[in-house]
Design a protein around this motif. Structure first.
Motif, mmCIF file in Angstrom:
data_model
loop_
_atom_site.group_PDB
_atom_site.id
_atom_site.type_symbol
_atom_site.label_atom_id
_atom_site.label_comp_id
_atom_site.label_asym_id
_atom_site.label_seq_id
_atom_site.Cartn_x
_atom_site.Cartn_y
_atom_site.Cartn_z
ATOM 1 N N SER A 1 8.341 -0.427 3.941
ATOM 2 C CA SER A 1 7.064 -0.409 3.225
ATOM 3 C C SER A 1 6.830 -1.677 2.427
ATOM 4 O O SER A 1 5.867 -1.766 1.681
ATOM 5 C CB SER A 1 7.020 0.780 2.263
ATOM 6 N N GLU A 2 7.732 -2.638 2.534
ATOM 7 C CA GLU A 2 7.568 -3.883 1.789
ATOM 8 C C GLU A 2 6.383 -4.653 2.368
ATOM 9 O O GLU A 2 6.396 -5.001 3.549
ATOM 10 C CB GLU A 2 8.857 -4.713 1.915
ATOM 11 N N PRO A 3 5.361 -4.920 1.568
ATOM 12 C CA PRO A 3 4.199 -5.623 2.114
ATOM 13 C C PRO A 3 4.597 -6.943 2.780
ATOM 14 O O PRO A 3 5.392 -7.699 2.235
ATOM 15 C CB PRO A 3 3.316 -5.847 0.890
ATOM 16 N N ALA B 1 5.680 6.681 0.329
ATOM 17 C CA ALA B 1 6.133 6.243 -0.991
ATOM 18 C C ALA B 1 7.046 5.042 -0.788
ATOM 19 O O ALA B 1 8.114 5.168 -0.214
ATOM 20 C CB ALA B 1 6.872 7.361 -1.717
ATOM 21 N N LEU C 1 -4.716 -12.740 -5.723
ATOM 22 C CA LEU C 1 -3.604 -12.210 -4.931
ATOM 23 C C LEU C 1 -2.570 -11.513 -5.815
ATOM 24 O O LEU C 1 -2.024 -10.472 -5.437
ATOM 25 C CB LEU C 1 -2.934 -13.316 -4.114
ATOM 26 N N VAL D 1 -3.695 -8.105 -6.585
ATOM 27 C CA VAL D 1 -3.436 -7.191 -5.472
ATOM 28 C C VAL D 1 -1.986 -6.691 -5.553
ATOM 29 O O VAL D 1 -1.709 -5.495 -5.422
ATOM 30 C CB VAL D 1 -3.687 -7.906 -4.125
ATOM 31 N N LEU D 2 -1.064 -7.600 -5.794
ATOM 32 C CA LEU D 2 0.346 -7.219 -5.834
ATOM 33 C C LEU D 2 0.684 -6.382 -7.061
ATOM 34 O O LEU D 2 1.448 -5.425 -6.974
ATOM 35 C CB LEU D 2 1.241 -8.459 -5.769
ATOM 36 N N HIS E 1 -1.266 -4.423 -8.639
ATOM 37 C CA HIS E 1 -1.792 -3.083 -8.391
ATOM 38 C C HIS E 1 -0.806 -2.287 -7.554
ATOM 39 O O HIS E 1 -0.508 -1.120 -7.833
ATOM 40 C CB HIS E 1 -3.138 -3.161 -7.671
ATOM 41 N N PHE E 2 -0.248 -2.953 -6.567
ATOM 42 C CA PHE E 2 0.706 -2.288 -5.674
ATOM 43 C C PHE E 2 1.928 -1.777 -6.433
ATOM 44 O O PHE E 2 2.310 -0.609 -6.329
ATOM 45 C CB PHE E 2 1.115 -3.264 -4.560
ATOM 46 N N ASP F 1 1.145 1.005 -8.744
ATOM 47 C CA ASP F 1 0.871 2.202 -7.973
ATOM 48 C C ASP F 1 2.153 2.851 -7.472
ATOM 49 O O ASP F 1 2.255 4.071 -7.372
ATOM 50 C CB ASP F 1 0.013 1.773 -6.773
ATOM 51 N N GLU F 2 3.121 2.040 -7.126
ATOM 52 C CA GLU F 2 4.322 2.552 -6.467
ATOM 53 C C GLU F 2 5.487 2.803 -7.420
ATOM 54 O O GLU F 2 6.522 3.320 -6.988
ATOM 55 C CB GLU F 2 4.769 1.585 -5.364
ATOM 56 N N SER F 3 5.369 2.416 -8.676
ATOM 57 C CA SER F 3 6.444 2.707 -9.626
ATOM 58 C C SER F 3 6.660 4.214 -9.658
ATOM 59 O O SER F 3 5.699 4.979 -9.747
ATOM 60 C CB SER F 3 6.049 2.217 -11.023
ATOM 61 N N ARG G 1 -9.732 -4.500 -4.443
ATOM 62 C CA ARG G 1 -9.256 -3.333 -3.748
ATOM 63 C C ARG G 1 -10.292 -2.235 -3.718
ATOM 64 O O ARG G 1 -9.997 -1.125 -3.343
ATOM 65 C CB ARG G 1 -8.010 -2.796 -4.429
ATOM 66 N N MET H 1 0.994 4.991 -4.663
ATOM 67 C CA MET H 1 0.907 6.424 -4.383
ATOM 68 C C MET H 1 -0.413 7.009 -4.856
ATOM 69 O O MET H 1 -0.495 8.153 -5.282
ATOM 70 C CB MET H 1 2.050 7.151 -5.065
ATOM 71 N N HIS I 1 -5.133 -2.361 1.927
ATOM 72 C CA HIS I 1 -5.701 -3.421 1.087
ATOM 73 C C HIS I 1 -4.590 -4.183 0.397
ATOM 74 O O HIS I 1 -4.773 -4.704 -0.683
ATOM 75 C CB HIS I 1 -6.749 -2.890 0.126
ATOM 76 N N GLU J 1 -1.548 1.173 0.867
ATOM 77 C CA GLU J 1 -0.692 0.061 0.438
ATOM 78 C C GLU J 1 0.223 -0.362 1.582
ATOM 79 O O GLU J 1 1.372 0.018 1.617
ATOM 80 C CB GLU J 1 0.143 0.479 -0.771
ATOM 81 N N CYS J 2 -0.284 -1.137 2.488
ATOM 82 C CA CYS J 2 0.485 -1.695 3.594
ATOM 83 C C CYS J 2 0.857 -0.648 4.630
ATOM 84 O O CYS J 2 1.569 0.309 4.370
ATOM 85 C CB CYS J 2 1.758 -2.417 3.133
ATOM 86 N N CYS K 1 0.948 -5.910 9.059
ATOM 87 C CA CYS K 1 0.486 -7.053 8.259
ATOM 88 C C CYS K 1 0.051 -8.244 9.111
ATOM 89 O O CYS K 1 -0.897 -8.934 8.771
ATOM 90 C CB CYS K 1 1.588 -7.482 7.297
#
Ligand SMILES: Cc1cc2nc3c(=O)[nH]c(=O)nc-3n(C[C@H](O)[C@H](O)[C@H](O)COP(=O)(O)O)c2cc1C
Ligand code: SF4
Ligand code: FES
Lengths: 464, 185
Positions: free
Chosen positions: A117-119, A200, A362, A365-366, A368-369, A372-374, A460, B1, B97, B136-137, B141
């Motif tokens: 899941s790592e962008p 997740a 940018l 964007v990161l 936010h990611f 969101d994922e914490s 986003r 999430m 996004h 989220e991805c 990509c």
């Protein structure tokens, strides 16, 4: 800003044979004629996922060799000698990790981490899609090496289409006697379960992954104890990345020295890089470690797409520090060179950033990611990621002050190294490096005090 | 999430029933995993696959079958983005996004979809047909921007491709995903 790539058409779709020592492909499966294909031999083909094809091309011979008389310790030794380093991000030597399983352990579990899941990272998906049996064979051998009787392949839930394919391949293996009881008459028993995640990012962290399969929230646990000693159901557990495991059959068949013939002293072997962004040929490439970035960029990727100019590169997935174009151009693609340049090889998820991109946008964007994922367990991560995200948004609203930049530094230092798992650091590394390397763009926003157009301020689609 | 904004369930608890096949799968999973509790995620997926969401009755079923508490099931149900505890739109378009897709045009794609469907990201059309969400991805990509519809992944999505997708869905046809290579085979 150029909104649309012309559907990536010509650049992404046509065959581009190179004959220069690497394997290349993109989604439609273009494979170069030469170059090391330890992992990517069947990439880009329509039949490579089938057991019969894999077997015809030498598949499951490594397993036969292992079960035909090798001891688990011997398998561990070969992998250790090969110098294979974990491909999930941290680069920890795989054979050494296997050695941490206590000798006396009665029940050992093995997990293949296909959470991916790592962008910026999409290499494991290619491995499992084009060549699931290679990973499965590697998994069976790895399980044998640590004496596990139950293995899991944890695949992120978003890869629904891929899960079906891997499940089919696992079913084929049971039918062929490569899995189940008394494998190939060796007396070794192994069950392999394909486990579907449910969206997740944190489940990619090994203890998060283990908790997830125990039927809990995927929240990481404090280490030590390390999973190799106390993991799934409190039993010794090894978690390895897909690419790490997929490298094992080749190493068994060809030996550690042959593997070390590729790469460098400290970064042996080949590595998959997944490349995204506006280059001529984005895709997944297998190259020997140590290749100069410049060669990779110019010859393999074909340089930037028309009308684009290189600004910066995130070389190992969104969690590693960004390098401006001139700095990355002097690096080689291996653990040590990238390390001394202040970044990391990480997962090999290479994100190419063009000139037209606004670095503050940018990093928003990161941030936010990560916010969101914490998973929310640790205060510095839960609060810090949100705080960084809000600070960056404030800058983009034209309300930033010079103190905000200090505050970003301050928040980062309250987050780094102070939490249960490295997600907090994973947010800090891009944040700090974006600010350090592109400080001018942050300062310009503060001086300008002109809010970025509302439309682009919320890249986003998120609302305030 | 991020969970999308959703309405709360309707008045009263909706009826809950699973097919005999699904119930059998749940029993088989509970037997296959080393502990019953460890089968929780796959069992929730069985319910998701059949109903598109996990109603309160599904939570009760997990409690009964897997010897876990309500708290544990609800905790898991709400932690993971893909598990849903409310009914869903017929088609949920999840548009990536994150950074690579953002660089390659995720934002214009989202704006385009918002205009076409007349809803904001996270919203659902009044007829319950469509919902658009950020993702989220999606692991595509290099082929971004991309969007996912159930197990269908669409890559290099241009506005024209998005229009064709919506058009097709309205006709009841789910177009072939870019990841679907079986047909080629
Ligand atoms: C937040 C976070 C996310 C991670 N995601 C992944 C992932 O998606 N895939 C992966 O293989 N490793 C991931 N890792 C690394 C794993 O924790 C672990 O180090 C790795 O799977 C070990 O395998 P390896 O030794 O073969 O590299 C992640 C780590 C962190 C902290
Ligand atoms: S660092 Fe963040 S993601 Fe990791 S355990 Fe703590 S809160 Fe969770
Ligand atoms: S960033 Fe969009 S799929 Fe990875």
């Amino acid at each position: 800003m150029r909104s649309w790539r012309a559907c990536a058409a010509a650049s992404c779709r046509g065959p581009t044979p190179t004959g220069k020592g690497w394997t290349e492909l993109n989604h439609n499966g273009v494979v170069g004629p030469s170059g090391p294909k330890l992992l990517s031999a069947r990439f880009g083909r329509t039949d490579g996922h089938r057991l019969a094809v894999y077997e015809k091309e030498g598949g499951y011979q490594a397993l036969r060799r292992v079960l035909g008389g090798m001891q688990p310790a011997e398998v561990q030794a070969v992998v250790k000698e090969s110098g294979l380093r974990g491909r999930g991000g941290a680069g920890f030597p795989t054979g050494t990790k296997w050695g941490f399983v206590p000798q006396a352990a009665e029940q050992v579990y093995f997990f293949v981490n296909a959470d991916e899941s790592e962008p910026g990272t999409f290499k494991d998906r290619f491995l499992l899609d084009y060549d699931p049996h290679q990973t499965i064979e590697g998994t069976i051998i790895s399980c044998f090496a640590v004496r596990a009787s139950l293995g899991f392949i944890y695949i992120r839930g978003e890869f629904g289409w891929l899960i079906d394919r891997v499940q089919k391949a696992v079913d084929e293996c049971y039918a062929a006697g490569y899995l189940g009881k008394n494998i190939l008459g060796s007396g070794y028993n192994l069950d392999l379960i394909v486990h579907k995640g449910a969206g997740a990012y944190i489940c990619g962290e090994e203890t998060g992954l283990i908790n997830s399969v125990e039927g809990r929230k995927g929240q990481p646990s404090i280490k030590p104890p390390f999973p190799a000693v106390s993991g799934f159901l409190k039993k010794p557990t090894i978690v390895n990345n897909v690419e790490s495991v997929a490298s094992v059959p080749w190493i068994i068949m060809n030996g550690a020295a042959a593997y070390r013939a590729f790469g460098t002293e400290k970064s042996p072997g080949t590595k998959l890089f997944s490349v995204s962004g506006p280059v001529k040929r984005p895709g997944v490439y297998e190259i020997p470690l140590g290749m100069p970035f410049r060669t990779f960029f110019n010859d393999v990727l074909g340089g930037m797409a028309d009308g684009e100019e290189l600004k910066a590169v995130i070389v190992g997935g969104s969690s590693v520090p960004v390098l401006p174009a001139d700095e990355i151009m002097n690096c080689n693609l291996d653990y040590e060179s990238l390390g001394s340049a202040g970044t990391m090889l990480g997962s090999g998820g290479m994100i190419i950033i063009p000139k037209r991109c606004d670095m503050v946008e940018l990093i928003q964007v990161l941030m936010h990611f990560y916010w969101d994922e914490s998973c929310g367990q640790c205060t510095p991560c839960r609060e810090g990621t949100g705080w960084l995200h809000r600070l960056v948004k404030k800058l983009r609203r034209g309300e930033g002050t010079p103190e905000d930049l200090e505050r970003i530094e301050h928040v980062c230092s309250g987050m780094a190294g102070l939490t249960i798992c490295p997600l907090s650091d994973a947010a800090v590394m891009p944040m700090r490096s974006f600010l350090a390397k592109f400080r001018g763009e942050f300062e310009a926003l503060i001086q300008d005090q002109t809010p970025v157009a509302a439309e682009s301020r919320w890249p986003r689609g998120e609302q305030e | 999430m991020t969970k999308p904004m959703q309405e709360l369930p309707m008045d009263g608890t909706p009826g809950f029933a699973l097919s005999p096949g699904a119930l059998a799968r749940i029993d088989a999973l509970a037997a296959r995993y080393p502990t019953k509790a460890s089968a929780l995620m796959p069992c929730l997926w069985v319910i998701m696959d059949e109903l598109g969401w996990v109603p309160p009755g599904g939570v009760d079923l997990m409690v009964e079958k897997l010897d876990v508490t309500h708290a544990r099931v609800n905790e898991v149900l709400t932690f993971y983005t893909m598990f849903r505890d409310t009914p869903q739109a017929k088609h949920t378009l999840q548009v990536c996004h994150n950074i690579s897709c953002h660089i390659m045009g995720a934002r214009p794609l989202i704006r385009h979809l918002e205009e076409r469907l007349g809803v904001k990201l996270g919203g659902r059309t009044a007829d319950g047909q469509f919902q658009i969400e950020g993702a989220e991805c999606l692991g595509a990509c290099g082929m971004g921007p991309c969007l996912q519809l159930g197990t269908h992944l669409y890559e290099n999505v241009t506005p024209a491709k998005a229009d064709a997708l919506l058009e097709s869905l309205r006709r009841g046809v789910v177009p072939r995903a870019d990841t679907d290579r079986e047909g080629v085979d």
